[in-house]
Write an enzyme that holds these catalytic residues in place. Sequence first.
Site, PDB file in Angstrom:
ATOM      1  N   GLN A   1      -9.199  25.050   4.321  1.00 16.68           N
ATOM      2  CA  GLN A   1      -9.721  26.332   4.429  1.00 16.68           C
ATOM      3  C   GLN A   1      -8.470  27.397   4.360  1.00 16.68           C
ATOM      4  O   GLN A   1      -7.367  27.263   4.479  1.00 16.68           O
ATOM      5  CB  GLN A   1     -10.679  26.795   5.686  1.00 16.68           C
TER       6      GLN A   1
ATOM      7  N   HIS B   1     -17.374  34.131  22.882  1.00 17.70           N
ATOM      8  CA  HIS B   1     -17.059  32.486  23.520  1.00 17.70           C
ATOM      9  C   HIS B   1     -17.889  32.684  24.906  1.00 17.70           C
ATOM     10  O   HIS B   1     -18.239  31.611  25.307  1.00 17.70           O
ATOM     11  CB  HIS B   1     -15.519  32.460  23.758  1.00 17.70           C
TER      12      HIS B   1
ATOM     13  N   ASP C   1     -11.938  19.064  16.114  1.00 13.61           N
ATOM     14  CA  ASP C   1     -11.784  20.271  15.027  1.00 13.61           C
ATOM     15  C   ASP C   1     -11.282  19.280  13.780  1.00 13.61           C
ATOM     16  O   ASP C   1     -10.200  18.372  13.730  1.00 13.61           O
ATOM     17  CB  ASP C   1     -10.874  21.123  15.447  1.00 13.61           C
TER      18      ASP C   1
ATOM     19  N   ASP D   1     -13.617  14.771  11.366  1.00  7.99           N
ATOM     20  CA  ASP D   1     -14.900  15.535  11.237  1.00  7.99           C
ATOM     21  C   ASP D   1     -15.806  15.302  12.378  1.00  7.99           C
ATOM     22  O   ASP D   1     -16.007  14.222  12.713  1.00  7.99           O
ATOM     23  CB  ASP D   1     -15.323  14.890   9.802  1.00  7.99           C
TER      24      ASP D   1
ATOM     25  N   ASP E   1     -19.216  24.626  17.751  1.00  2.00           N
ATOM     26  CA  ASP E   1     -18.474  26.010  17.494  1.00  2.00           C
ATOM     27  C   ASP E   1     -17.792  25.919  16.160  1.00  2.00           C
ATOM     28  O   ASP E   1     -16.493  25.849  16.023  1.00  2.00           O
ATOM     29  CB  ASP E   1     -17.555  26.422  18.501  1.00  2.00           C
TER      30      ASP E   1
HETATM   31  N1  SAM Z   1     -16.730  31.737  15.956  1.00  2.00           N
HETATM   32  C1  SAM Z   1     -16.865  31.193  14.778  1.00  2.00           C
HETATM   33  C2  SAM Z   1     -17.951  31.864  13.823  1.00  2.00           C
HETATM   34  O1  SAM Z   1     -18.388  32.763  14.262  1.00  2.00           O
HETATM   35  O2  SAM Z   1     -18.065  31.260  12.856  1.00  2.00           O
HETATM   36  C3  SAM Z   1     -16.598  29.637  14.576  1.00  2.00           C
HETATM   37  C4  SAM Z   1     -14.814  29.765  14.966  1.00  2.00           C
HETATM   38  S1  SAM Z   1     -14.239  28.131  14.912  1.00  2.00           S
HETATM   39  C5  SAM Z   1     -12.664  28.879  14.110  1.00  2.00           C
HETATM   40  C6  SAM Z   1     -14.886  27.022  13.682  1.00  2.00           C
HETATM   41  C7  SAM Z   1     -13.923  25.635  13.442  1.00  2.00           C
HETATM   42  O3  SAM Z   1     -15.059  24.828  12.891  1.00  2.00           O
HETATM   43  C8  SAM Z   1     -12.726  25.830  12.673  1.00  2.00           C
HETATM   44  O4  SAM Z   1     -11.614  25.564  13.517  1.00  2.00           O
HETATM   45  C9  SAM Z   1     -12.862  24.699  11.519  1.00  2.00           C
HETATM   46  O5  SAM Z   1     -11.780  23.961  11.302  1.00  2.00           O
HETATM   47  C10 SAM Z   1     -14.323  23.847  12.292  1.00  2.00           C
HETATM   48  N2  SAM Z   1     -14.953  22.969  11.529  1.00  2.00           N
HETATM   49  C11 SAM Z   1     -15.424  23.303  10.293  1.00  2.00           C
HETATM   50  N3  SAM Z   1     -15.880  22.055  10.014  1.00  2.00           N
HETATM   51  C12 SAM Z   1     -15.637  21.130  10.740  1.00  2.00           C
HETATM   52  C13 SAM Z   1     -16.274  19.858  10.963  1.00  2.00           C
HETATM   53  N4  SAM Z   1     -16.970  19.258   9.893  1.00  2.00           N
HETATM   54  N5  SAM Z   1     -15.929  19.149  11.960  1.00  2.00           N
HETATM   55  C14 SAM Z   1     -15.061  19.500  12.948  1.00  2.00           C
HETATM   56  N6  SAM Z   1     -14.574  20.880  12.926  1.00  2.00           N
HETATM   57  C15 SAM Z   1     -15.068  21.676  11.937  1.00  2.00           C
END
Ligand code: SAM
Length: 304
Positions: A36, A67, A111, A143, A161
Amino acid sequence: MTQQVWRFVVEWMVQPFEAHMHGVKRVLYSGETKFQKVDIVETFSFGKCLFLDGKLQSSEYDERVYHEALVHPAMVTHPEPRRVLIIGGGEGATAREVLRYSTVEQVVMVDIDRELVELCKRYMPEWNRGAFEDPRLKLVFEDGRKYVEDGYEKFDVIIIDLTDPIPGTPSVLLYTKEFYELVRRRLSGDGVVVTQATSLRYTLDTFAMIRNALASVFPIARPYVAPITSFISLWGFVLASVSRDPLFVRAEEIKARLTSMNEALAFYDEEVHRYLFHLPRFIRGRIELMKDIPTDSNPAFSQP
Ligand code: SAM
């Protein structure tokens, strides 16, 4: 005459006809990971902010509202959470809130993006506040769906999240019925799962669909909302369980669980717990009308 030069981050609000301009004081980081585009900037209105693919993820101004609303209703709905799984949660603030509970023995945070987590550690230490150094936290870079699919250990609470299910991004298949069936398999008997469920202002149908997917797998699925000013929206969450209902957690029980924490919460308490689950009429009406259940072959996308 001197002229003020302004810099902005322009955040498109899902649709192509509305954008939010954030006046920028300072850019801390701007670049791309394998998964990303990442911008960590200090804005005039909301303080330090994390943007992923141009979309605000959390801001210094109200990350505690997001959170705390995500984590605590699920944690208090379980009678004694010991093992917690966080899927996503890159900033480390979800882990920070979970680690407040003295009953918690292990937190696994999965993550997909190692580089993003390293950037959050470096540029946003106010979010994790030492959570990454807590010996109870285990970080896994994989993943989230694969992690849930491949393993067998059970968790008392699973907190999802993730970034919103935007077409072409890695979170899309973590908002489907099939994914929630896998999640159910990884929950202990009294287990509770909660997911962030997108914006009620911009993607209300997506919120209703995520609720439907969880309700198709769990006998108890409660949608709830919290006001996140920096997202210009009421924000949606869904809490689900086979046996535990957040509506029946007693106020005295919540109070007792929270008073043992070292540092007071900014947003959540026993009074707020009740209010979170009382949805406005138009939202309840829209949920009733929406019958679609997102599946792997027909997922929900974050779009109006
Ligand atoms: N607060 C946020 C919102 O409102 O959208 C979410 C925040 S958090 C930064 C989202 C996280 O999801 C990111 O760190 C991203 O790398 C992770 N992420 C996205 N797809 C994922 C997956 N398939 N498996 C694990 N983590 C994932």
